[in-house]
Write a protein that holds these residues in place. Structure first.
Motif, PDB file in Angstrom:
ATOM      1  N   ILE A  27     -15.958  99.639  -0.467  1.00 43.63           N
ATOM      2  CA  ILE A  27     -14.951  98.833   0.239  1.00 43.63           C
ATOM      3  C   ILE A  27     -14.662  99.422   1.613  1.00 43.63           C
ATOM      4  CG2 ILE A  27     -12.496  98.220   0.228  1.00 43.63           C
ATOM      5  CD1 ILE A  27     -12.770  97.850  -2.833  1.00 43.63           C
ATOM      6  N   LYS A  28     -14.523 100.734   1.686  1.00 44.27           N
ATOM      7  CA  LYS A  28     -14.237 101.388   2.969  1.00 44.27           C
ATOM      8  C   LYS A  28     -15.386 101.198   3.953  1.00 44.27           C
ATOM      9  CE  LYS A  28     -11.042 104.930   1.274  1.00 44.27           C
ATOM     10  NZ  LYS A  28     -10.790 106.377   1.112  1.00 44.27           N
ATOM     11  N   ARG A  29     -16.623 101.270   3.461  1.00 43.39           N
ATOM     12  CA  ARG A  29     -17.762 101.087   4.372  1.00 43.39           C
ATOM     13  C   ARG A  29     -17.748  99.699   4.992  1.00 43.39           C
ATOM     14  NH1 ARG A  29     -20.269 104.455   0.546  1.00 43.39           N
ATOM     15  NH2 ARG A  29     -21.027 102.706  -0.696  1.00 43.39           N
ATOM     16  N   ASP A  30     -17.409  98.679   4.198  1.00 47.77           N
ATOM     17  CA  ASP A  30     -17.368  97.329   4.755  1.00 47.77           C
ATOM     18  C   ASP A  30     -16.177  97.145   5.684  1.00 47.77           C
ATOM     19  OD1 ASP A  30     -18.345  94.392   4.604  1.00 47.77           O
ATOM     20  OD2 ASP A  30     -16.205  94.231   4.189  1.00 47.77           O
ATOM     21  N   ALA A  31     -15.034  97.702   5.297  1.00 42.33           N
ATOM     22  CA  ALA A  31     -13.817  97.497   6.080  1.00 42.33           C
ATOM     23  C   ALA A  31     -13.824  98.262   7.398  1.00 42.33           C
ATOM     24  CB  ALA A  31     -12.594  97.907   5.246  1.00 42.33           C
ATOM     25  N   LEU A  32     -14.424  99.443   7.423  1.00 42.08           N
ATOM     26  CA  LEU A  32     -14.276 100.339   8.572  1.00 42.08           C
ATOM     27  C   LEU A  32     -15.503 100.429   9.474  1.00 42.08           C
ATOM     28  CD1 LEU A  32     -12.428 103.283   6.774  1.00 42.08           C
ATOM     29  CD2 LEU A  32     -11.420 101.417   8.094  1.00 42.08           C
ATOM     30  N   ALA A  33     -16.673 100.050   8.971  1.00 39.41           N
ATOM     31  CA  ALA A  33     -17.896 100.180   9.788  1.00 39.41           C
ATOM     32  C   ALA A  33     -17.966  99.073  10.832  1.00 39.41           C
ATOM     33  CB  ALA A  33     -19.128 100.136   8.897  1.00 39.41           C
ATOM     34  N   SER A  34     -18.418  99.443  12.028  1.00 37.00           N
ATOM     35  CA  SER A  34     -18.625  98.440  13.071  1.00 37.00           C
ATOM     36  C   SER A  34     -19.836  97.586  12.718  1.00 37.00           C
ATOM     37  CB  SER A  34     -18.846  99.119  14.425  1.00 37.00           C
ATOM     38  OG  SER A  34     -20.134  99.722  14.457  1.00 37.00           O
ATOM     39  N   GLU A  35     -19.969  96.447  13.387  1.00 36.72           N
ATOM     40  CA  GLU A  35     -21.108  95.557  13.103  1.00 36.72           C
ATOM     41  C   GLU A  35     -22.433  96.239  13.447  1.00 36.72           C
ATOM     42  OE1 GLU A  35     -21.020  92.701  11.457  1.00 36.72           O
ATOM     43  OE2 GLU A  35     -18.902  93.149  11.210  1.00 36.72           O
ATOM     44  N   HIS A  36     -22.450  97.071  14.483  1.00 33.56           N
ATOM     45  CA  HIS A  36     -23.677  97.779  14.851  1.00 33.56           C
ATOM     46  C   HIS A  36     -24.055  98.804  13.777  1.00 33.56           C
ATOM     47  CE1 HIS A  36     -22.709  96.256  18.950  1.00 33.56           C
ATOM     48  NE2 HIS A  36     -24.026  96.166  19.019  1.00 33.56           N
ATOM     49  N   VAL A  37     -23.060  99.462  13.203  1.00 38.39           N
ATOM     50  CA  VAL A  37     -23.312 100.428  12.138  1.00 38.39           C
ATOM     51  C   VAL A  37     -23.849  99.708  10.902  1.00 38.39           C
ATOM     52  CG1 VAL A  37     -22.210 102.028  10.515  1.00 38.39           C
ATOM     53  CG2 VAL A  37     -21.688 102.150  12.964  1.00 38.39           C
ATOM     54  N   LYS A  38     -23.269  98.567  10.573  1.00 37.15           N
ATOM     55  CA  LYS A  38     -23.759  97.787   9.433  1.00 37.15           C
ATOM     56  C   LYS A  38     -25.193  97.331   9.654  1.00 37.15           C
ATOM     57  CE  LYS A  38     -19.210  96.038   8.034  1.00 37.15           C
ATOM     58  NZ  LYS A  38     -18.338  94.845   7.890  1.00 37.15           N
ATOM     59  N   LYS A  39     -25.499  96.925  10.867  1.00 37.61           N
ATOM     60  CA  LYS A  39     -26.863  96.491  11.176  1.00 37.61           C
ATOM     61  C   LYS A  39     -27.840  97.650  11.035  1.00 37.61           C
ATOM     62  CE  LYS A  39     -29.850  93.430  12.670  1.00 37.61           C
ATOM     63  NZ  LYS A  39     -30.193  92.233  11.867  1.00 37.61           N
TER      64      LYS A  39
END
Length: 328
Positions: free
Chosen positions: A163-175
């Motif tokens: 949950i924290k990874r989805d809530a706190l990561a920027s879109e570039h980090v997720k990509k």
């Protein structure tokens, strides 16, 4: 909840959580042999909420009149039904899974205001504070993480981390994560920064170990991107082979420690090949320690103490990104 039948062509696929492009051959055989055990779930507008794979199988089989449960719920509750179906029944990729968990958490906490809330910020804690947090987590029975853990078999800590990874990561980090440039452990570190800083630091960490990323993130928290760059300049580069060797060694030592402490024995047909590989590894280790490397600075006493004094099995950082449906 009303149970009835509808024409499959009247069912609408509007939910973003539905997955109708999966392999349903086994499910089709089951439906042909014993029928549909669990009806589809739709709302009063004939929108499919749960049962996308069953819907796909029924449609491919050419079955038009299908049994359905018709639910009359608020829009948030309908969305939570679709999310729950995804989490429990469908293998999702890492980012889809984390997105479903985080959105499910938001809806659940809005519908259940008295339930224990999940903190989505990353706060540096002392060892004692971590122990208290762990004790609090063990007592938690009513949060979204606790309820989802019972449904999925995942631990509450793994669910909270996702949950924290989805809530706190920027879109570039997720990509970057989606492309395999960084893993969950690295993501757990970089999300300790503000999203704008994450994007600036991201290009610096693609080839770094988790330990190095921790140092870079700590520097960025102290003095911003400039200090993070200075921290990298002072780092002694670690060859990828050595980083890989270190991680494998940790896992091997922990597994061997468990075998030795529990006095596990095995005399099956694979025992000969296991011993052969272990002897080969022993020979290579002897050659490794004899060659001129930094390993010569490590004493045998240091090695023995580290292995023997660790009575419990702890997951490596690289194993934190875990889900039974998609091994991280």
């Amino acid at each position: 909840m009303q149970t009835t039948t509808v024409n499959i062509h009247d069912i609408k696929l509007n939910s973003e959580y539905l997955r109708t492009n999966t392999d349903v051959e086994t499910l089709k055989i089951s439906i042909e042999n014993i029928g549909l055990i669990n009806p589809l779930t739709i709302n009063k507008e004939n929108e499919l909420l749960a049962g996308a794979r069953r819907y796909q199988a029924l449609k491919e089989l050419g079955i038009e009149e299908v049994p359905v449960h018709v639910v009359d719920r608020k829009s948030l509750e309908q969305e939570l039904i679709s999310i729950d179906e995804n989490l429990v029944r469908r293998a999702l990729d890492k980012l889809e899974f984390e997105k479903c968990l985080n959105r499910g958490r938001e809806i659940f906490e809005e519908l259940n205001p008295t339930a224990t809330k999940i903190e989505v910020d990353v706060i540096a804690t002392t060892t004692e504070e971590k122990k208290l947090e762990k004790a609090k987590e063990e007592q938690d029975q009513d949060s979204f993480a606790a309820i989802t853990a019972q449904k999925t078999g995942l631990s509450k800590s793994v669910i909270k981390g996702a949950i924290k990874r989805d809530a706190l990561a920027s879109e570039h980090v997720k990509k970057a994560r989606q492309l395999g440039h960084i893993n969950a452990s690295v993501t757990n570190e970089i999300i300790k920064l503000d999203k704008e800083v994450q994007d600036s630091v991201l290009p610096m960490i693609s080839d770094k170990t988790v330990k190095e990323v921790k140092q870079i993130v700590a520097a960025a928290k102290r003095g911003g991107v400039q200090e993070a760059e200075q921290e990298i300049e002072t780092m002694e580069p670690l060859p990828a082979e050595y980083a890989h060797l270190r991680n494998l060694s940790k896992r091997m030592n922990k597994n061997l420690t468990r075998i030795l402490l529990e006095e596990l024995t095995y005399e099956g047909k694979e025992s000969a090949s296991i011993m052969k590989e272990l002897r080969k590894m022993q020979e290579n280790l002897e050659r490794f320690f004899n060659m001129g490397t930094t390993s010569n600075h490590i004493s045998s006493d240091d090695i023995s103490e580290e292995v023997i004094s660790e009575p419990t099995i702890v997951l490596d950082e690289g194993q934190q990104d875990f889900n039974p449906e998609y091994p991280l």
